[in-house]
Design a protein around this motif. Structure first.
Motif, short mmCIF file in Angstrom:
data_model
loop_
_atom_site.label_atom_id
_atom_site.label_comp_id
_atom_site.label_asym_id
_atom_site.label_seq_id
_atom_site.Cartn_x
_atom_site.Cartn_y
_atom_site.Cartn_z
N ILE A 1 0.83 -1.22 0.00
CA ILE A 1 0.00 0.00 0.00
C ILE A 1 0.86 1.26 0.00
CG2 ILE A 1 -1.65 1.34 1.38
CD1 ILE A 1 -2.95 -1.26 2.17
N ILE B 1 0.37 5.80 -0.29
CA ILE B 1 -0.62 6.83 0.06
C ILE B 1 -0.48 8.03 -0.87
CG2 ILE B 1 0.86 7.88 1.83
CD1 ILE B 1 -1.75 8.33 3.46
N ARG C 1 -5.32 5.56 0.24
CA ARG C 1 -4.45 4.38 0.29
C ARG C 1 -4.69 3.54 -0.96
NH1 ARG C 1 -5.29 7.54 4.81
NH2 ARG C 1 -3.75 7.05 6.43
N CYS D 1 -8.10 2.15 -5.10
CA CYS D 1 -8.07 2.82 -3.80
C CYS D 1 -8.88 2.00 -2.80
CB CYS D 1 -8.66 4.23 -3.96
SG CYS D 1 -8.63 5.21 -2.46
N TRP E 1 -8.73 4.82 8.26
CA TRP E 1 -7.31 4.50 8.11
C TRP E 1 -6.47 5.10 9.24
CZ3 TRP E 1 -5.23 0.86 5.31
CH2 TRP E 1 -5.86 0.42 4.15
N PHE F 1 2.48 4.41 5.94
CA PHE F 1 2.58 3.94 4.57
C PHE F 1 3.41 4.93 3.75
CE2 PHE F 1 -1.58 2.20 5.96
CZ PHE F 1 -1.28 0.85 5.82
#
Length: 936
Positions: A825, A827, A833, A887, A907, A914
């Motif tokens: 993942i 960002i 994400r 996403c 999140w 991330f």
């Protein structure tokens, strides 16, 4: 000669302008340097989402892709040929700031007076505009088609939208058109004069266009604000603020609080100017539509002749930063979160930030929201911390930091759920403390007070409810099948909370049987609520649509029919025996459909509502009302019910719904533009019955109406006061329609008691001697500062604990299949994400986002991504700089962290850092991959 970079930068700088001025479909026909495939993508976006989103994609394509020599001139020529001449001017030879400002004023005037302009004879005006070359051939055809298909007003709206895209000079040409087509009333409304007394040549106004606009807007908008006269009660509540003190003004809805704020703002800026000091006023609101409302109907309208006024919200398209907006204007109206974001930037050391010391007055609209956890409170905590630092600096004989004056506006601070007078008084004092108010000011409206007549219409309980009984039977069968024992009655909010908890626990325990059953119980519970408030057919349609969507994404086990397996997530799901078919909707579909057609089983609340609406429209010469209801779904369904009922049409009812703009619900939200359109129709009586969720209760300036109905809806005393305040006309009525035994009427009585308690608490606070009052609010302020420090410390500690992405894994919430590791993942913009790994694309399917396509919202999403095995939605496919990025939405996944499975809603609940998405690296890899494929 300008370089390629200069040309690109010019387009970037003017992107906010180009977004408003380009009509994609018309321009694409004249562009050859963009490939057919990309053109098709842009056209698809225009059709499925909006012209605005298509323009964004066009500009991204131009900015970020390589093009052959001569592309820039071709782009300019395409804009001109496609009827977007004003856009071509911005790209080729940008206008001077004065010409730009002048044109902006003209556009704004058209926007403000559009309700009147919509009365024009559109076909006649349209042909004249085409002859005068402020409409293209394509524009002409589109406007005429709109008139033919949707009527004169829709055509007029399309016409006004298109003429303002033409280069400066269109306004005076439009005045000539109005003169030639004998729209003298509209001419006078725009100019304040008759054509005979007004000097207009064939090519435009003879004297200065800026002077012309200043003159005509002054006449059209009313007298200079020097003539503002406040009523006695308004002047009384404003007095301490005029002396520079912080106050809260507490006046009923419709009593002119905002007008008082305009007056205080003017006096504040006048005083600062006289003293040779700069004044800077920010008006904070908590809803996007309020930004435009306060700007156009109050602050810009009355203060534009003397001060620079600007508005900013999440809907605004600006080519300069908010910091520059603040620097260049005297009065800024904005949503509170924007100011908080820029205050945080300054706190973090970012040069492009705002400090409280930059402002001299902050007006906080609906200031009762200044409570723990709210954005208003975040701003005021910053203020309080600086104020208390200043006390220390003063003691140490050091220079203090300037802080702004605070003005709070509210119709109802409420009692914060208090049951005793002592707690109600404490609640009022805490709001005063949060706003650092010297006093809370109330006024005696006397003969200006408008109180609607109130009554409660109680609907008897159904004698028979076979439709609801079938649904309850299905739910009880599911309880038995899944070995679930509810702790409360079905069809209630408590049941909803219970079943959501069951679904979350089952997901963590990987118990697919219980998880799926709980998920479906939730839908049946919603159908029961609808059955009790709107039509049975609406409840049936809701269930049918839900299960049809489920069938589309589920894969049936071999040998089973899709109808039997509507509740099954995949081939791996629990086997359902034939005797358990009664658990599912499709087994009972025909029975429910037949029952839904029988009017004798409809709920009596609808009958009461029907009676009340007919009574209002037959007993009043010009009835205009608002019905408040609980959910978006019920607002839409009630509007359809009214529109489909011939009895309502016979008495002249013209209904439309207005709902919120957030996308947290499964029901399509309304954009701010759609909300404005409906409210405008209500103002000009094209719509005379609004059916609204709570979005319309607070703050929005809805035209005077003479009846308000709260339909099976009770929240708190603040909402009750706000809703009741919508009935502003003389002899208005306020009615609560409540089902027998629903508890709605009882809760309304509690709210009435709390309203009286609130009034008494405010009076008690006002009677405290100033020293005691200040000591108490100081105590609450110190407590608030300490609590904020504890929260900040915890947040920092949480941030320090951020761990490696390798420690977290994600699996499908529907079938528990592994989805990805945290290492996959990245960002985007510290918000989205995404997983752009090639192997990830192999395990999901893409499905069209039909809801978005229907509502034409400005979203950067091309569709849903869902599990290939079970159809569980995982997130969306978002477009980022022309790259499609899957996403992920964490609430649709099961998170394994520290060997424990967790339900995560947001999140930011994960203490995982991330990495940022590397756009350049990804684009380079994509290019190399394409080259490899071509060489094969």
């Amino acid at each position: 000669m300008a370089s390629e970079n200069d040309k690109i930068n010019l387009i970037k700088d003017f992107t906010p302008r180009l977004r408003k001025l380009i009509e994609v479909e018309l321009v694409l026909d004249h562009l050859d340097f963009i490939g057919k495939e990309q053109k098709d993508l842009i056209r698809t976006k225009a059709k499925t989402q909006s012209n605005l989103k298509a323009v964004d994609l066009l500009i991204e394509t131009i900015i970020y892709r390589q093009h052959p020599d001569g592309w820039f001139r071709e782009f300019v020529d395409a804009l001109s040929a496609g009827g977007c001449k004003h856009a071509a001017i911005y790209v080729d030879c940008p206008p001077s700031p004065s010409v730009e400002a002048e044109n902006d004023y003209c556009v704004r005037l058209i926007e403000l007076l559009s309700p009147s302009l919509l009365r024009m004879k559109t076909t006649e005006v349209c042909h004249a505009c085409f002859a005068e070359e402020i409409l293209s051939r394509e524009d002409l055809e589109i406007v005429l088609a709109e008139c033919q298909n949707k009527g004169n007003i829709s055509g007029a709206r399309e016409l006004l939208k298109r003429i303002v895209r033409f280069p400066p000079g269109w306004f005076s040409t439009f005045l000539n058109v109005l003169k030639k087509t004998e729209h003298l009333d509209l001419f006078k409304e725009l100019t304040g004069d008759t054509p005979d007394d007004f000097l207009i040549g064939n090519s435009g106004v003879i004297f200065s266009p800026l002077q012309y606009f200043t003159d005509c807007t002054t006449v059209a908008e009313g007298p200079e604000k020097d003539d503002i006269v406040l009523r006695d009660y308004q002047m009384a509540v404003a007095k301490p603020a005029l002396e520079g003190k912080n106050i809260i003004i507490c006046l009923p809805t419709g009593s002119g609080k905002t007008r008082v704020a305009v007056y205080i703002t003017k006096e504040h800026l006048d005083n600062r100017r006289r003293e040779g000091r700069q004044g800077k006023v920010v008006i904070l609101v908590n809803k996007v539509p309020l930004v435009e409302q306060h700007y156009s109907t109050e602050f810009w309208k009355f203060l534009k002749h003397k001060y620079k006024v600007e508005r900013v919200s999440g809907d605004s398209q600006l080519k300069i930063s908010f910091t520059e907006i603040v620097q260049k204007n005297d009065i800024i109206i904005c949503t509170a979160q924007i100011l908080e974001n820029y205050l945080e930037r300054a706190h973090s050391g970012d040069d492009d930030g705002i400090k409280l010391s930059d402002l001299s007055l902050i007006v906080i609209d609906e200031c009762h929201h200044t409570q723990k956890g709210g954005v208003y409170n975040n701003i005021m905590i910053r203020y309080l911390k600086q104020k208390h630092k200043n006390v220390k600096l003063k003691k140490d004989q050091k220079e203090t930091v300037a802080i702004p004056q605070i003005l709070g506006l509210t119709a109802s601070p409420g009692v914060g759920g208090a049951k005793k007078m002592e707690k109600a008084e404490e609640h009022i004092l805490r709001i005063c403390a949060n706003l650092d108010a010297y006093k809370i000011m109330t006024g005696d409206l006397g003969e200006n007070k408008k109180e609607p007549h109130k009554n409660i219409a109680t609907a008897e309980a159904r004698k028979e409810d076979p439709f609801g009984d079938v649904i309850k039977g299905i739910m009880n069968a599911i309880h038995t099948h899944a070995e679930l024992n509810p702790t409360c009655d079905v069809g209630t909010q408590n049941y909803e909370q219970w079943v959501v908890q069951k679904e979350q626990n089952a997901a963590k325990e990987e118990n697919q049987k219980v998880r799926v059953c709980a998920e479906h119980l939730r839908q049946y519970n919603e159908a029961l609520y609808q059955n009790n408030t709107i039509r049975m057919c609406d409840a049936f349609s809701f269930l049918e649509k839900y299960f049809d969507e489920e069938l589309k994404k589920k894969v049936a086990p071999e040998g089973s029919s899709m109808g039997e397996c509507a509740a099954l997530p995949s081939k791996k799901a629990v086997e359902i025996r034939k005797k358990d078919r009664k658990l599912f909707f499709y087994y009972n579909k025909v029975k429910l459909q037949e029952l839904a057609k029988n009017p004798q089983y409809e709920n009596n609340s609808l009958f009461k509502l029907r009676t009340k609406i007919l009574q209002e429209f037959t007993s009043r010469e010009k009835a205009r009302g608002i019905i408040f209801t609980k959910t978006r779904r019920s607002a839409i369904a009630l509007a359809q019910w009214v529109q489909e009922n011939p009895k309502f049409q016979e008495v002249g009812v013209k209904a439309c719904h207005v709902i919120g703009g957030g996308d947290q619900s499964v029901v399509k939200p309304m954009t701010a533009a759609e909300q404005r359109d409906v409210l405008n129709k209500f103002r000009i009586a094209e719509v005379n019955l609004l059916i609204a969720t709570t979005v319309a209760e607070e703050g929005l300036d809805i035209a005077e109406c003479n009846f308000v109905i709260r339909y099976c809806l009770v929240t708190n005393e603040i909402a009750m006061i706000q809703a009741r305040g919508r009935g502003r006309a003389e002899d208005s009525s306020y009615t609560l329609v409540a089902g027998e035994g629903s508890g709605v009427a009882e809760r309304e009585s509690v709210n009435e008691y709390r309203e009286k308690m609130m009034s008494k608490a405010i009076e008690k606070v006002k009677k405290l001697n100033q020293e005691e009052y200040e000591n108490r609010i100081k105590e609450y302020q110190i407590q608030a500062i300490m609590e904020e420090r504890v929260r900040t410390t915890k947040k920092k500690q949480k941030g320090l604990k951020k761990e490696s992405p390798s420690k977290v894994k994600f699996s499908c919430r529907g079938c528990n299949k592994p989805v990805c590791s945290g290492e996959d993942i990245e960002i985007i913009e510290n918000m989205h994400r995404v997983n752009v790994k090639p192997q990830f694309r192999e395990i999901f399917i893409q499905r069209e986002n039909t809801t978005l396509a229907e509502r034409l919202l400005d979203y950067d999403t091309n569709g849903f991504i869902a599990c290939k095995d079970c159809g569980q939605r995982w997130g969306s496919l978002m477009l980022y700089r022309s790259i499609e990025c899957p996403c992920l939405d964490v609430k649709n996944l099961l998170v394994t962290y520290d060997e424990k499975k967790k339900n995560i809603k947001k999140w930011n609940e994960l203490t995982i850092q991330f990495p940022a998405f590397d756009y350049a690296e990804y684009a380079r890899n994509m290019a190399e991959s394409s080259e490899d494929e071509e060489s094969m």
